[in-house]
Design a protein around this motif. Structure first.
Motif, short mmCIF file in Angstrom:
data_model
loop_
_atom_site.label_atom_id
_atom_site.label_comp_id
_atom_site.label_asym_id
_atom_site.label_seq_id
_atom_site.Cartn_x
_atom_site.Cartn_y
_atom_site.Cartn_z
N SER A 167 -15.78 -1.99 -2.97
CA SER A 167 -14.57 -2.77 -2.80
C SER A 167 -14.48 -3.23 -1.35
O SER A 167 -15.26 -2.80 -0.49
CB SER A 167 -13.33 -1.94 -3.16
OG SER A 167 -13.15 -0.88 -2.23
N GLY A 168 -13.54 -4.09 -1.06
CA GLY A 168 -13.32 -4.51 0.31
C GLY A 168 -13.85 -5.90 0.61
O GLY A 168 -14.66 -6.46 -0.13
N HIS B 97 -9.67 -2.42 -9.96
CA HIS B 97 -10.45 -1.21 -10.26
C HIS B 97 -9.73 -0.23 -11.20
O HIS B 97 -10.19 0.88 -11.41
CB HIS B 97 -10.82 -0.49 -8.96
CG HIS B 97 -11.58 -1.35 -8.01
ND1 HIS B 97 -12.91 -1.67 -8.20
CD2 HIS B 97 -11.19 -1.97 -6.86
CE1 HIS B 97 -13.31 -2.45 -7.20
NE2 HIS B 97 -12.29 -2.65 -6.40
N ALA C 258 -4.62 -5.21 -0.98
CA ALA C 258 -4.40 -3.91 -1.63
C ALA C 258 -3.49 -3.04 -0.78
O ALA C 258 -3.88 -2.03 -0.23
CB ALA C 258 -5.74 -3.20 -1.86
N GLY D 19 -18.14 -3.36 1.56
CA GLY D 19 -16.88 -3.16 2.27
C GLY D 19 -16.95 -2.19 3.42
O GLY D 19 -15.93 -1.92 4.04
N SER E 46 -5.54 1.72 -5.45
CA SER E 46 -6.65 2.46 -4.87
C SER E 46 -6.69 3.91 -5.33
O SER E 46 -5.71 4.44 -5.85
CB SER E 46 -6.55 2.44 -3.33
OG SER E 46 -6.45 1.13 -2.84
N ALA F 229 -6.45 -7.61 5.09
CA ALA F 229 -7.05 -6.33 4.69
C ALA F 229 -7.10 -5.37 5.88
O ALA F 229 -7.16 -5.79 7.04
CB ALA F 229 -8.46 -6.54 4.13
N ASP G 134 -9.73 -3.52 0.63
CA ASP G 134 -9.52 -4.57 -0.36
C ASP G 134 -8.44 -5.53 0.13
O ASP G 134 -7.37 -5.10 0.56
CB ASP G 134 -9.09 -3.96 -1.70
CG ASP G 134 -10.26 -3.72 -2.62
OD1 ASP G 134 -11.29 -4.38 -2.43
OD2 ASP G 134 -10.15 -2.87 -3.52
#
Length: 286
Positions: free
Chosen positions: A275-276, A204, A115, A259, A121, A84, A112
């Motif tokens: 998120s994250g 998401h 991601a 996050g 995102s 990440a 995330d």
């Protein structure tokens, strides 16, 4: 640490040195990637433009990251190795009655895991920078406004407020309140007109709305010199208070900061709150 002395000496003209020491710090934002193992431990990390960073900052992050423990990332019910993005706020503050500085990792934002696709995102679609407030420009006041915004399903800004305003100068308490308000109002006015591209894949994609944290930077730079040229340099740092957001309590995801920290976000960054990677241990054990 010689450059830190220059940063603080530049602030001393606004207040007595003793008052500056109470309020002012120096900081830099360091970006990179972190890899987390199946047990939540940090396997490795990579810092962007490491050659531009002071050796003491590189060493600090190396030591701190070795102690981090995250919630393991799960895929199909099993823990997996995950990578990440990360953005770290490194802060240096002069010790009382001393010429020494204490350097620490004061905040972090982790993206995330996995991601890497834009479609996972919220991204900027149309983001016009706010006009630099004339009063602040004439007074050579600079700083960064951290906005909290709610994006609806049409990609428009449904709610937005300034969550924190950090200044690069020191003034009286009343003066600093005024400068923060001026920069915040300019940022909020501009942000209400922004539009976003929404997630079309990832966890998401089907959310009803998205809460994002966005920095708005008001910095006076030399002609033909980009903001990226200052990466790895200590900057004056006077963090503002974290302000209450009137609409925040209506949206549970707006209160989930697993996050990231409010002001640990790169100048061109955008972070979806809720998120994250979730860090379970302190950022800095030094």
């Amino acid at each position: 640490m010689a450059l830190l002395c220059l940063v603080f000496c530049g602030l001393a003209s606004a207040e007595s040195i003793s008052e500056v020491r109470k309020q002012a710090e120096a900081s830099m934002l360091v970006t990179g990637w972190v890899v987390v193992g199946t047990d939540g431990r940090t396997q490795s990390h990579v810092l962007d433009k490491v050659e531009k960073l002071p050796p003491e900052v590189v060493d600090l992050i190396r030591r701190a990251s070795a102690t981090w423990r995250f919630e393991p990332v799960m895929l199909d019910g099993k823990p997996v190795v995950a990578k990440a993005k990360m953005s770290l706020r490194v802060v240096a503050k002069r010790e009382d009655n001393s010429s020494n500085f204490v350097v620490r990792v004061a905040g972090a934002t982790f993206g995330d895991p996995g991601a890497e696709e834009d479609s996972d995102s919220v991204r900027f679609k149309d983001r016009r920078a706010p006009k630099y407030p004339e009063l602040a420009l004439r007074a050579r006041v600079s700083g960064t406004v951290f906005l909290l915004a709610r994006i609806d399903r049409s990609g428009k800004v449904a709610d937005v407020d300034a969550e924190q305003v950090n200044l690069d100068v020191v003034d009286t308490d009343k003066g600093m309140q005024t400068w923060r308000r001026i920069l915040a109002e300019a940022s909020v006015r501009a942000a209400r007109q922004w539009t976003y591209d929404l997630p079309t894949s990832g966890p998401h994609a089907n959310d009803d709305s998205w809460i994002v944290r966005v920095p708005v930077v008001f910095h006076m730079v030399m002609p033909n010199v980009s903001e990226s040229a200052y990466y790895g340099q200590w900057q004056a740092y006077v963090p503002g208070p974290k302000e209450p957001i009137p609409w925040r309590s209506k949206y549970p995801q707006a209160n989930d900061d697993k996050g990231g920290s409010t002001d640990a976000l790169a100048d061109d960054g955008i972070h979806m709150v809720g998120s994250g990677l979730q860090l379970k241990t302190p950022l800095d054990h030094s």
